[in-house]
Write an enzyme that holds these catalytic residues in place. Structure first.
Site, PDB file in Angstrom:
ATOM      1  N   PHE A   1       0.865  -1.173   0.000  1.00 14.40           N
ATOM      2  CA  PHE A   1       0.000   0.000   0.000  1.00 14.40           C
ATOM      3  C   PHE A   1       0.905   1.228   0.000  1.00 14.40           C
ATOM      4  O   PHE A   1       1.890   1.277   0.732  1.00 14.40           O
ATOM      5  CB  PHE A   1      -0.892  -0.023   1.242  1.00 14.40           C
ATOM      6  CG  PHE A   1      -1.969   1.019   1.247  1.00 14.40           C
ATOM      7  CD1 PHE A   1      -3.101   0.867   0.457  1.00 14.40           C
ATOM      8  CD2 PHE A   1      -1.852   2.154   2.034  1.00 14.40           C
ATOM      9  CE1 PHE A   1      -4.098   1.821   0.453  1.00 14.40           C
ATOM     10  CE2 PHE A   1      -2.848   3.115   2.034  1.00 14.40           C
ATOM     11  CZ  PHE A   1      -3.973   2.956   1.241  1.00 14.40           C
TER      12      PHE A   1
ATOM     13  N   ASP B   1       2.930  -5.693   8.263  1.00 18.13           N
ATOM     14  CA  ASP B   1       1.683  -4.945   8.204  1.00 18.13           C
ATOM     15  C   ASP B   1       0.551  -5.963   8.090  1.00 18.13           C
ATOM     16  O   ASP B   1       0.459  -6.699   7.107  1.00 18.13           O
ATOM     17  CB  ASP B   1       1.701  -4.012   6.994  1.00 18.13           C
ATOM     18  CG  ASP B   1       0.466  -3.133   6.898  1.00 18.13           C
ATOM     19  OD1 ASP B   1      -0.614  -3.571   7.335  1.00 18.13           O
ATOM     20  OD2 ASP B   1       0.556  -2.024   6.338  1.00 18.13           O
TER      21      ASP B   1
ATOM     22  N   TYR C   1     -10.117  -1.030  11.612  1.00 19.94           N
ATOM     23  CA  TYR C   1     -11.410  -0.685  11.014  1.00 19.94           C
ATOM     24  C   TYR C   1     -11.811  -1.609   9.875  1.00 19.94           C
ATOM     25  O   TYR C   1     -12.862  -1.429   9.272  1.00 19.94           O
ATOM     26  CB  TYR C   1     -11.423   0.768  10.524  1.00 19.94           C
ATOM     27  CG  TYR C   1     -10.228   1.190   9.692  1.00 19.94           C
ATOM     28  CD1 TYR C   1     -10.135   0.864   8.345  1.00 19.94           C
ATOM     29  CD2 TYR C   1      -9.202   1.924  10.264  1.00 19.94           C
ATOM     30  CE1 TYR C   1      -9.047   1.250   7.592  1.00 19.94           C
ATOM     31  CE2 TYR C   1      -8.102   2.321   9.521  1.00 19.94           C
ATOM     32  CZ  TYR C   1      -8.031   1.986   8.184  1.00 19.94           C
ATOM     33  OH  TYR C   1      -6.943   2.365   7.446  1.00 19.94           O
ATOM     34  N   LYS C   2     -11.025  -2.618   9.583  1.00 20.68           N
ATOM     35  CA  LYS C   2     -11.383  -3.578   8.545  1.00 20.68           C
ATOM     36  C   LYS C   2     -12.043  -4.795   9.198  1.00 20.68           C
ATOM     37  O   LYS C   2     -13.192  -4.730   9.611  1.00 20.68           O
ATOM     38  CB  LYS C   2     -10.147  -3.953   7.724  1.00 20.68           C
ATOM     39  CG  LYS C   2      -9.479  -2.767   7.018  1.00 20.68           C
ATOM     40  CD  LYS C   2      -8.287  -3.205   6.197  1.00 20.68           C
ATOM     41  CE  LYS C   2      -7.464  -2.033   5.691  1.00 20.68           C
ATOM     42  NZ  LYS C   2      -8.189  -1.174   4.742  1.00 20.68           N
TER      43      LYS C   2
ATOM     44  N   ARG D   1     -12.786  -5.439  -6.362  1.00 23.30           N
ATOM     45  CA  ARG D   1     -12.322  -6.071  -5.130  1.00 23.30           C
ATOM     46  C   ARG D   1     -13.518  -6.418  -4.252  1.00 23.30           C
ATOM     47  O   ARG D   1     -14.357  -5.567  -3.968  1.00 23.30           O
ATOM     48  CB  ARG D   1     -11.380  -5.114  -4.398  1.00 23.30           C
ATOM     49  CG  ARG D   1     -10.282  -5.784  -3.618  1.00 23.30           C
ATOM     50  CD  ARG D   1      -9.306  -4.762  -3.069  1.00 23.30           C
ATOM     51  NE  ARG D   1      -9.966  -3.759  -2.236  1.00 23.30           N
ATOM     52  CZ  ARG D   1      -9.376  -3.167  -1.185  1.00 23.30           C
ATOM     53  NH1 ARG D   1      -8.142  -3.485  -0.860  1.00 23.30           N
ATOM     54  NH2 ARG D   1     -10.024  -2.261  -0.489  1.00 23.30           N
TER      55      ARG D   1
END
Length: 421
Positions: free
Chosen positions: A140, A209, A234-235, A393
């Site tokens: 990312f 990560d 938050y995922k 996705r």
């Protein structure tokens, strides 16, 4: 992909059978959901039903009535470590090694700089200095930006390589390696045990990560000797938009963890207001400033969907990360099966590995006009997301995604692509 070969009734019936046998099915009731198929939990998890009431109590009673007393009497001050211990079982860590706070970006920076500083302790200076940081070239973007900044700050060279290239790229110049457990774009799961072992064999430090793996699949940080790890909440942990991230520091490395952001709450005596910095012992030395209490306590309430925590791989009473992983693989397998049945041949190509050992909890499909396709899907109640330039996705959160959701998503995708020609 092939032409539609299975009628929707056949796959829909199969989805119903799978849902009837799903041991995690009851967990869906712990979330606030509607009739949409929500397959974007890998960007923002759904709202746990326990959060609104808890936040209302924090705002009206703890803040509104108790005010400053809540730092002690309501446990606000110890929340970063307490909630870290709630997350620990989900990533295979013993208590006392995770602190919650700040963003993923801030924690990546702390971890990479601290890893380089630990490498310095053993390499001295001059020709023997470890002067290179390896970073996942497919990461990312923010991770890459932060690694580059950390390299400038510590006088290192940054070398981007793919995870597959890491073993060959390692050497006596390597100080630290920053890697993603699951690729955010493709959903590819990288081999954390083997890569961590290779980094250690080279005498370097591994920083992982976990943003796209924690809460969706086993990580086993302690078992595999990971040095440092960071992740968002938050995922798949459903902590809410912008909920605080976490930092894992392996227990034996904590006395050597030298944060580049020494704040007052990570001081050994924070209320002494000593002008000289003395780091706290253990995980709290990963803290920086005053905790973001509203977001942090929303996260704590969100973690209630897992139960009360547990030992080893346990994610709480009746919920294990292994059972979540099993459902994740079953959902993504079923989605690929439905896509193969419903989507016109040649319209999409999966870039997510078929092999379970190489798959996270999402399916990424390469598709012409992907941005327009996703807009049409969302309009029809199938919510995934689009990644430039041509990737659809779909994230599968096993705690609340059903097999019926999965079949419907693939069917609507097939119908949409058929209408677009």
């Amino acid at each position: 992909m092939s032409d539609i070969t299975a009628p929707s009734t056949e796959l829909a019936s199969l989805a119903a059978e799978f849902d009837a046998a799903d041991e995690l099915a009851a967990l869906r009731a712990r979330f606030v959901l509607d009739d949409a198929v929500y397959l974007d939990g890998n960007s923002l998890g759904a709202l746990p039903a326990s959060v609104p009431g808890r936040l209302a109590d924090v705002v009206h009673r703890e803040w509104g009535e108790m005010r400053i007393r809540s730092w002690d009497e309501s446990g606000w001050w110890t929340a970063p470590e307490r909630i870290g211990d709630r997350i620990a079982p989900l990533v295979g860590a013993a208590p006392g090694q995770i602190v919650v706070g700040d963003s993923t970006s801030v924690n990546v920076f702390k971890a990479v700089v601290a890893a380089v500083r630990m490498a310095d302790e053993g390499s001295g200076s001059g020709d023997g200095r470890r002067d290179e940081i390896l970073v996942d070239a497919t990461t990312f973007p923010t991770d890459g930006y932060l690694a580059e900044s950390a390299a400038r700050m510590t006088g290192r060279t940054l070398r981007p390589v793919t995870p597959a290239e890491v073993p060959a790229a390692l050497g006596d110049r390597t100080a630290a390696v920053l890697l993603n457990h699951v690729d955010y774009r493709s959903g590819r799961l990288h081999d954390l045990p083997a890569l961590t072992a290779a980094v250690h064999e080279a005498g370097a430090y591994a920083v992982w990560d976990l943003c796209h793996s924690a809460g969706a699949l086993p990580v086993d940080l302690d078992e595999h000797g990971v040095d440092l790890a960071v992740g968002c909440t938050y995922k798949y942990l459903n902590g809410g938009p912008g909920s605080p991230a976490y930092l894992y520091v392996r227990r034996d490395l904590q006395p050597r963890f030298d944060s580049p952001l020494p704040g007052w709450t990570s001081h050994a005596a924070p209320f002494a207001m000593d002008p000289a910095y003395q780091p706290a012992a253990g995980a709290p030395r990963g803290r920086v400033g005053t905790p973001d209490i509203l977001s942090m306590l929303a996260l704590e309430a969100a973690l209630d969907v897992w139960g009360g925590g547990g030992d080893g791989g346990s994610a709480g009473a009746g919920v294990t990360i292994e059972s979540v992983r099993a459902k994740s693989l079953a959902l993504t397998d079923f989605f690929l099966r439905c896509v193969s049945a419903y989507v016109p041949e040649g319209r999409v190509e999966s870039i997510t590995p078929v092999a379970h050992a190489e798959r996270g909890s999402q399916i990424a499909l390469r598709c012409d006009d992907a941005g327009d396709v996703m807009k049409r899907l969302i309009h029809q109640g199938v919510i995934g997301d689009f990644r430039h330039p041509d990737v659809l996705r779909f994230g599968f959160t096993p705690l609340y995604v059903t097999f019926a959701d999965t079949e419907r998503a693939a069917r609507v995708l097939g119908e949409t692509l058929g209408e677009m020609g």
